[in-house]
Motif scaffolding. Structure first.
Motif, PDB file in Angstrom:
ATOM      1  N   UNK A   1      34.017  23.089  21.863  1.00 46.89           N
ATOM      2  CA  UNK A   1      34.642  22.827  23.150  1.00 46.89           C
ATOM      3  C   UNK A   1      34.139  21.530  23.764  1.00 46.89           C
ATOM      4  N   UNK A   2      34.957  20.968  24.640  1.00 49.95           N
ATOM      5  CA  UNK A   2      34.584  19.775  25.405  1.00 49.95           C
ATOM      6  C   UNK A   2      34.736  20.128  26.873  1.00 49.95           C
ATOM      7  N   UNK A   3      33.678  19.893  27.639  1.00 50.29           N
ATOM      8  CA  UNK A   3      33.616  20.400  29.004  1.00 50.29           C
ATOM      9  C   UNK A   3      33.216  19.331  30.009  1.00 50.29           C
ATOM     10  N   UNK A   4      33.626  19.581  31.253  1.00 49.20           N
ATOM     11  CA  UNK A   4      33.067  18.875  32.395  1.00 49.20           C
ATOM     12  C   UNK A   4      32.589  19.963  33.344  1.00 49.20           C
ATOM     13  N   UNK A   5      31.323  19.912  33.681  1.00 48.30           N
ATOM     14  CA  UNK A   5      30.671  20.913  34.522  1.00 48.30           C
ATOM     15  C   UNK A   5      30.340  20.278  35.854  1.00 48.30           C
TER      16      UNK A   5
ATOM     17  N   UNK B   1      38.684  18.385  38.015  1.00 47.21           N
ATOM     18  CA  UNK B   1      39.933  18.989  37.535  1.00 47.21           C
ATOM     19  C   UNK B   1      40.888  17.905  37.036  1.00 47.21           C
ATOM     20  N   UNK B   2      40.963  16.789  37.749  1.00 48.77           N
ATOM     21  CA  UNK B   2      41.829  15.674  37.349  1.00 48.77           C
ATOM     22  C   UNK B   2      41.368  15.095  36.010  1.00 48.77           C
ATOM     23  N   UNK B   3      40.074  14.847  35.890  1.00 50.36           N
ATOM     24  CA  UNK B   3      39.520  14.305  34.639  1.00 50.36           C
ATOM     25  C   UNK B   3      39.783  15.275  33.489  1.00 50.36           C
ATOM     26  N   UNK B   4      39.511  16.556  33.714  1.00 47.46           N
ATOM     27  CA  UNK B   4      39.705  17.568  32.662  1.00 47.46           C
ATOM     28  C   UNK B   4      41.144  17.579  32.182  1.00 47.46           C
ATOM     29  N   UNK B   5      42.072  17.541  33.100  1.00 48.16           N
ATOM     30  CA  UNK B   5      43.491  17.567  32.734  1.00 48.16           C
ATOM     31  C   UNK B   5      43.883  16.311  31.959  1.00 48.16           C
TER      32      UNK B   5
ATOM     33  N   UNK C   1      23.982  23.549  23.305  1.00 50.61           N
ATOM     34  CA  UNK C   1      25.213  23.465  24.064  1.00 50.61           C
ATOM     35  C   UNK C   1      26.188  22.547  23.332  1.00 50.61           C
ATOM     36  N   UNK C   2      27.429  22.675  23.669  1.00 55.67           N
ATOM     37  CA  UNK C   2      28.462  21.822  23.100  1.00 55.67           C
ATOM     38  C   UNK C   2      28.566  20.541  23.916  1.00 55.67           C
ATOM     39  N   UNK C   3      29.627  19.825  23.785  1.00 53.40           N
ATOM     40  CA  UNK C   3      29.794  18.550  24.463  1.00 53.40           C
ATOM     41  C   UNK C   3      30.159  18.771  25.929  1.00 53.40           C
ATOM     42  N   UNK C   4      29.211  18.401  26.807  1.00 52.80           N
ATOM     43  CA  UNK C   4      29.364  18.630  28.236  1.00 52.80           C
ATOM     44  C   UNK C   4      29.066  17.348  28.996  1.00 52.80           C
ATOM     45  N   UNK C   5      29.944  16.991  29.920  1.00 51.97           N
ATOM     46  CA  UNK C   5      29.654  15.967  30.915  1.00 51.97           C
ATOM     47  C   UNK C   5      29.267  16.720  32.177  1.00 51.97           C
ATOM     48  N   UNK C   6      28.123  16.392  32.744  1.00 54.13           N
ATOM     49  CA  UNK C   6      27.712  17.023  33.995  1.00 54.13           C
ATOM     50  C   UNK C   6      28.098  16.100  35.138  1.00 54.13           C
ATOM     51  N   UNK C   7      28.860  16.631  36.087  1.00 55.97           N
ATOM     52  CA  UNK C   7      29.293  15.866  37.262  1.00 55.97           C
ATOM     53  C   UNK C   7      28.651  16.461  38.501  1.00 55.97           C
ATOM     54  N   UNK C   8      27.898  15.656  39.212  1.00 56.42           N
ATOM     55  CA  UNK C   8      27.249  16.100  40.436  1.00 56.42           C
ATOM     56  C   UNK C   8      27.708  15.281  41.620  1.00 56.42           C
TER      57      UNK C   8
ATOM     58  N   UNK D   1      41.993  14.195  30.121  1.00 51.08           N
ATOM     59  CA  UNK D   1      41.412  13.925  28.794  1.00 51.08           C
ATOM     60  C   UNK D   1      41.156  15.200  27.981  1.00 51.08           C
ATOM     61  N   UNK D   2      41.743  16.289  28.415  1.00 51.94           N
ATOM     62  CA  UNK D   2      41.692  17.512  27.614  1.00 51.94           C
ATOM     63  C   UNK D   2      40.345  18.209  27.594  1.00 51.94           C
ATOM     64  N   UNK D   3      39.690  18.273  28.748  1.00 47.93           N
ATOM     65  CA  UNK D   3      38.412  18.976  28.850  1.00 47.93           C
ATOM     66  C   UNK D   3      38.625  20.317  29.540  1.00 47.93           C
ATOM     67  N   UNK D   4      37.648  21.179  29.392  1.00 50.28           N
ATOM     68  CA  UNK D   4      37.628  22.432  30.140  1.00 50.28           C
ATOM     69  C   UNK D   4      36.716  22.218  31.335  1.00 50.28           C
ATOM     70  N   UNK D   5      37.242  22.482  32.519  1.00 50.29           N
ATOM     71  CA  UNK D   5      36.456  22.302  33.744  1.00 50.29           C
ATOM     72  C   UNK D   5      35.707  23.590  34.064  1.00 50.29           C
ATOM     73  N   UNK D   6      34.407  23.458  34.261  1.00 51.88           N
ATOM     74  CA  UNK D   6      33.570  24.582  34.671  1.00 51.88           C
ATOM     75  C   UNK D   6      32.898  24.236  35.991  1.00 51.88           C
ATOM     76  N   UNK D   7      32.688  25.232  36.810  1.00 54.01           N
ATOM     77  CA  UNK D   7      32.015  25.055  38.092  1.00 54.01           C
ATOM     78  C   UNK D   7      30.677  25.786  38.059  1.00 54.01           C
ATOM     79  N   UNK D   8      29.613  25.071  38.432  1.00 51.09           N
ATOM     80  CA  UNK D   8      28.289  25.695  38.470  1.00 51.09           C
ATOM     81  C   UNK D   8      28.282  26.894  39.411  1.00 51.09           C
TER      82      UNK D   8
END
Length: 178
Positions: free
Chosen positions: A74-78, A20-24, A1-8, A26-33
């Motif tokens: 890519x840089x993501x927050x999931x 969504x706020x964090x992604x906007x 996987x690429x660079x992912x922060x997992x938020x639970x 710091x330039x991350x792509x927000x994904x929803x499980x």
């Protein structure tokens, strides 16, 4: 996987809004499980039902959806969960293998006041959840998140939606990518 922060965080705590706020910022792509595993397709009778009939199957679907969604560099927050309600309504930790498959660079646990969360869920989903059940789930998520962070040797950030400084969190999360 690429660079992912997992938020639970538990249902209704505000993790998707925060992500969504964090992604906007710091330039991350927000994904929803939920979107990656296609929760609406799995739960056709009632998508607001939070009980998961087959947790291993949903987590397998999540990992497959994640692999299909991510791009190289890519840089993501999931956003997702450390624990789920099983088909009987019991709090159940998400299997460690799911997190090993995600291979996050950091974990974020979003917490809040269970009484406030219960009222938000009642308003948003027209569902009643007892605040003590939500408090139990939040405590189990913290315990499980700490265990995952220890086993993966990564940092766990705990963010209380009403009490923690978001600027400091954003600064520290951004540093996780360097």
């Amino acid at each position: 996987m690429e660079k992912i922060i997992f938020a639970g965080g538990i249902h209704g705590v505000g993790k998707s809004t925060l992500c969504r706020d964090i992604a906007e910022r710091i330039g991350l792509i927000h994904l929803s499980a939920s979107e990656l595993l296609k929760w609406k397709d799995l739960n056709t009778n009632d998508e607001k039902n939070k009980k998961v009939t087959d947790i291993p199957d949903t987590q397998d679907r999540l990992l497959k959806g994640l692999v299909a969604a991510i791009e190289q560099n890519g840089k993501y927050i999931l956003d997702g969960h450390f624990c789920l309600f099983n088909k009987n309504g019991d709090v159940t930790p998400v299997p460690f293998d799911t997190f090993a498959g995600i291979n996050p660079i950091a974990l974020l646990l979003v917490t809040g006041d269970p009484n406030h969360i219960a009222s938000m869920l009642k308003e948003r989903d027209q569902r009643f959840y007892a605040a003590d059940l939500l408090a139990e789930m939040q405590e189990q998520e913290l315990i499980h998140a700490q265990m995952i962070a220890n086993q993966l040797a990564i940092r766990l950030f705990v963010f209380n939606i009403k009490e923690t400084n978001i600027e400091q969190l954003i600064h520290e999360l951004n540093e996780s990518f360097t």
